[in-house]
Motif scaffolding. Structure first.
Motif, short mmCIF file in Angstrom:
data_model
loop_
_atom_site.label_atom_id
_atom_site.label_comp_id
_atom_site.label_asym_id
_atom_site.label_seq_id
_atom_site.Cartn_x
_atom_site.Cartn_y
_atom_site.Cartn_z
N ARG A 29 0.83 -1.20 0.00
CA ARG A 29 0.00 0.00 0.00
C ARG A 29 0.87 1.26 0.00
O ARG A 29 0.41 2.33 -0.33
N VAL A 97 -1.48 4.40 -0.80
CA VAL A 97 -2.24 4.44 -2.05
C VAL A 97 -3.75 4.43 -1.81
O VAL A 97 -4.52 4.94 -2.59
N ALA A 100 -5.26 7.80 -1.82
CA ALA A 100 -5.16 8.58 -3.05
C ALA A 100 -6.11 8.03 -4.10
O ALA A 100 -5.69 7.48 -5.11
N GLU A 101 -7.42 8.11 -3.79
CA GLU A 101 -8.36 7.65 -4.82
C GLU A 101 -9.35 8.75 -5.18
O GLU A 101 -10.51 8.49 -5.41
N LEU A 103 -9.33 10.54 -7.87
CA LEU A 103 -9.64 10.59 -9.30
C LEU A 103 -10.55 9.44 -9.70
O LEU A 103 -10.10 8.43 -10.21
N LYS A 104 -11.82 9.61 -9.39
CA LYS A 104 -12.76 8.56 -9.81
C LYS A 104 -14.03 9.21 -10.32
O LYS A 104 -14.11 10.43 -10.42
N TYR A 105 -15.02 8.37 -10.69
CA TYR A 105 -16.27 8.89 -11.24
C TYR A 105 -16.83 9.99 -10.35
O TYR A 105 -17.67 10.72 -10.70
#
Lengths: 105, 644
Positions: A29, A97, A100-101, A103-105
């Motif tokens: 991770r 990680v 760091a999410e 950037l999604k829908y």
């Protein structure tokens, strides 16, 4: 008794190295560790080039040059990746990680 | 030879006026725009008169025949070899005659409006629109080909829309302008299809070539064209009939006349310009322009034109007897007179003596422009004075408005066909032409001319005699010099224009036509006209109850005529009840449910699918890497085992 290392030995090592890298990339991770896994994958490819160069086309320099290029690119890639990681740390106070999410829908 | 620059300047000067006043008028030229517009048009008029003089007396005639000349022709759009849309100028007897008529009447209206429209908020806009209208009408007249005429035809439609709706804060004016535009557009659809048919059959758009090809049975185009047919009539007949529908719409022929009376909502000088001399005769001009095609190739259509004209003439005359708004009376009288011009064309044949109707029609167009413009401008002066359109509010004005009175009387005598005023000569020629060709139309025309005399003098006596006037408008008097000058000039025209030997200049084939004058033939129409005048005098000279009694004794007929024979109601019934309910509603249902439904279904499906798969984009880097790896493995398997 010593065993002269053949092509298959080297290919075995490089394959092992490759999958260790893939495994590390999927399971870790921490972004630094993931970067290190990518370096493993790259180096397994380098090993392949060297092995084919030595055993299949001895005397030709193609494989060596490819390896040199890949090392150069890997260095550049590492610089970019570390820059990204530093920026991520500045904005998220973490290099995990899972954090760091965005950037999604 | 004709000077193209001079002729091109005739329409371009009003256009320059439109651009100048339209762009800068409201800000910088608020008070001077009337003078500017008038000055430009005065120049145009002088150039038009000069051109007419040069054409008729200097270069127009070659071997005794007036030639059709095109001093300027530019290819504008080329479709293929030989088929192109040109822009050009055509000079022949009727276009030169129309140049003079249009510029002269427009000039009178320009001068008159300086007084009539003084103090209007949108004074300069008004003059800009007048310039645009004049430009389009002159361009229409000078067109060299059928497509150019269509372009200007539509421009005339637009500018008349703007002028009729000039008082745009008055709902009735807005409705009237829309009605005029829609009705004429509807007719123009026919015109456009007609243009397409005729140009397809002849393979050209140019008037001269088109006429030459479609009238000579030896030409290849003619031989091919007669082989097409539809619903029992040949393609040429359909084309000519559809072109005539366009003309009938603009010229307010029955049953497309419904826009004309409503269009009286515009300022009165505009009515004089549009409805007397220019726009409404565009249809007549169009038929005259294509006359050889109608007369030689499609006589059946010419017969229809004759009957439509005759029916319009008599219906409008009867309606005019019952209207009480003076501008509406004049509107119906215009329709009636245009009907005269139409059936005069309808009873004519091509070439020499039997083409008397053609000359007569153009002659009547010329004289009618004079006296009808005069009538409208006179009516404008009266309305200006009493501030009302209703005949009941007028009466006894002869002492207060002497110049208007005299000129109005001249115009009434002219339209009633009393010798020696202008209308007498042209109307006699029309009646003679009808007499030689079609007795039924002749009798209709004769009766109409009696009715015409009656309703015009009904108007005259009600305005200027009848009851005594309660003076209240002395402050501004008759309207000053600028309003009286056009009346006097047009009065002279209406009195004297009949003495022009018109047949010398205008005929169907360019050869001079000698007009014979038959004294015994004129007795009947003149007697009928005088009878109409006397009847009107007996009924309206003094205020009394005779007209009311007469109206009630006529009962149903009077009521029907008063309501314009319910033609507007029929239109409303057809459009609202039949078209809207039977065609509009189902079409709307189909659109809402089937077409929209399909579109919505597509949209909804797409949305549902994307809603389902959007979770794939999770933002987790390692998940993406797994998809990527999966993809690589699949490709590897494919490459290794399947696509070897």
């Amino acid at each position: 008794m010593t065993i002269e290392p053949g092509l298959y030995h080297l290919l075995f090592i490089s394959t092992a190295l490759f999958f260790i890298g893939v495994y590390g990339f999927f399971t870790r991770r921490n972004l630094i560790t993931m970067l290190m896994s990518i370096e493993l994958i790259l180096n397994s490819v380098n090993l392949n080039f060297i092995a084919f160069d030595k055993y299949l086309w001895p005397g030709k320099m193609d494989g060596l040059f490819f390896t040199v290029f890949i090392i150069a690119i890997a260095a550049a890639e590492a610089a970019v990746a570390i820059a990204i990681i530093i920026n991520l740390y500045r904005s998220h106070q973490s290099i995990d990680v899972e954090n760091a999410e965005d950037l999604k829908y | 030879m004709p000077n193209a620059t001079i002729i091109a300047l005739i329409p371009l000067l009003p256009l320059a006026g439109f651009l100048l006043l339209g762009l800068f008028g409201r800000k910088y030229l608020k008070t001077s725009s009337g003078i500017i517009g008038t000055a430009l048009l005065l120049t145009s008029t002088i150039l038009a008169l000069y051109t007419a003089y040069e054409y008729f007396f200097v270069y127009g005639k070659v071997n005794g025949i007036y030639q059709q000349l095109t001093p300027l022709k530019i290819t504008w759009l080329e479709f293929s070899k030989g088929v192109s849309i040109d822009m050009g100028l055509m000079i022949d007897p009727i276009s030169v005659m129309m140049l003079v008529v249009v510029t002269l009447v427009s000039l009178m209206v320009h001068i008159y409006s300086i007084g009539y429209m003084k103090g209007e908020e949108r004074f300069s806009t008004y003059y800009a629109f007048l310039g645009l209208f004049t430009f389009s009408m002159l361009g229409l007249v000078l067109s060299t080909n059928i497509f150019q005429i269509y372009i200007f035809w539509e421009l005339v439609g637009v500018s008349s829309f703007l002028l009729i709706g000039y008082y745009y804060n008055k709902p009735s004016a807005v409705a009237a302008s829309k009605k005029a535009f829609i009705v004429t557009r509807f007719a123009d659809l026919g015109f456009l299809i007609g243009i397409l048919i005729l140009s397809y059959c002849s393979g050209t758009l140019d008037f001269a070539t088109l006429i030459q090809r479609l009238t000579s049975p030896e030409s290849n185009e003619f031989k091919t064209a007669v082989t097409y047919s539809f619903l029992g009539a040949s393609a040429l007949t359909w084309g000519a009939a559809l072109v005539f529908i366009g003309g009938a719409g603009k010229s307010a022929m029955f049953p497309l006349h419904i826009w004309l009376p409503d269009a009286m909502e515009g300022p009165t000088p505009v009515s004089a310009l549009i409805h007397a001399a220019t726009m409404v005769v565009a249809g007549v001009y169009l038929v005259a322009r294509l006359f050889p095609v109608f007369a030689i190739t499609t006589p059946a259509v010419l017969e229809i034109i004759g009957w439509v004209g005759a029916i319009s003439a008599i219906i409008a005359a009867v309606i005019a007897c019952t209207q009480t708004d003076i501008k509406r009376v004049l509107a119906y009288s215009t329709m009636s007179q245009i009907g005269y011009m139409m059936f005069a064309l309808g009873v004519a044949k091509y070439g020499a003596e039997p083409a008397l109707g053609y000359t007569a029609s153009m002659f009547h167009l010329f004289t009618h422009a004079m006296f009808k413009a005069l009538l409208f401008l006179g009516a404008g002066a009266v309305i200006h004075y009493v501030h009302s359109n209703e005949m009941n509010d007028m009466g006894g004005l002869r002492k207060y408005m002497p110049i208007t009175h005299i000129t109005f009387l001249i115009a009434c005598l002219a339209i009633a066909g009393v010798p020696p005023f202008a209308g007498f000569f042209s109307k006699e020629e029309i009646l003679l032409a009808a007499y030689q060709d079609n007795m039924a139309i002749y009798w209709i025309a004769l009766i109409t001319s009696g009715i015409t005399a009656f309703y015009m003098f009904r108007l005259y006596f009600t305005i200027f005699w009848n009851k005594p006037h309660h003076a209240h408008g002395e402050k501004h008097g008759e309207g000053g010099f600028v309003m009286m000058l056009p009346l006097v000039i047009l009065g002279i025209g209406a009195a004297a224009a009949g003495f022009i030997p018109f047949g010398e200049f205008v005929s169907s084939d360019g050869r001079p036509l000698e007009s014979h004058f038959h004294l015994q033939f004129s007795i009947l129409p003149v007697a009928l006209g005088l009878a109409g005048i006397l009847l009107a005098m007996w009924l309206y000279y003094k205020q009394n109850d005779k007209p009311a009694k007469l109206a009630s004794s006529l009962g149903g007929l009077y009521k029907a005529a008063y309501h314009k024979f319910y033609i507007d109601e029929i239109y409303l019934f057809v459009t609202k009840k039949i078209l809207f309910n039977l065609v509009g509603r189902p079409a709307a249902w189909f659109d809402r449910n089937v077409v929209d439904g399909f579109i919505n279904l597509t949209g909804n499906t797409t949305q549902a699918v994307s809603e389902g798969i959007k979770k794939v984009q999770s933002g987790k880097v390692q998940q993406y890497a797994i998809y990527f790896l999966g993809g690589v493995i699949v490709l590897a398997v494919l490459f290794i085992y399947i696509w070897k």
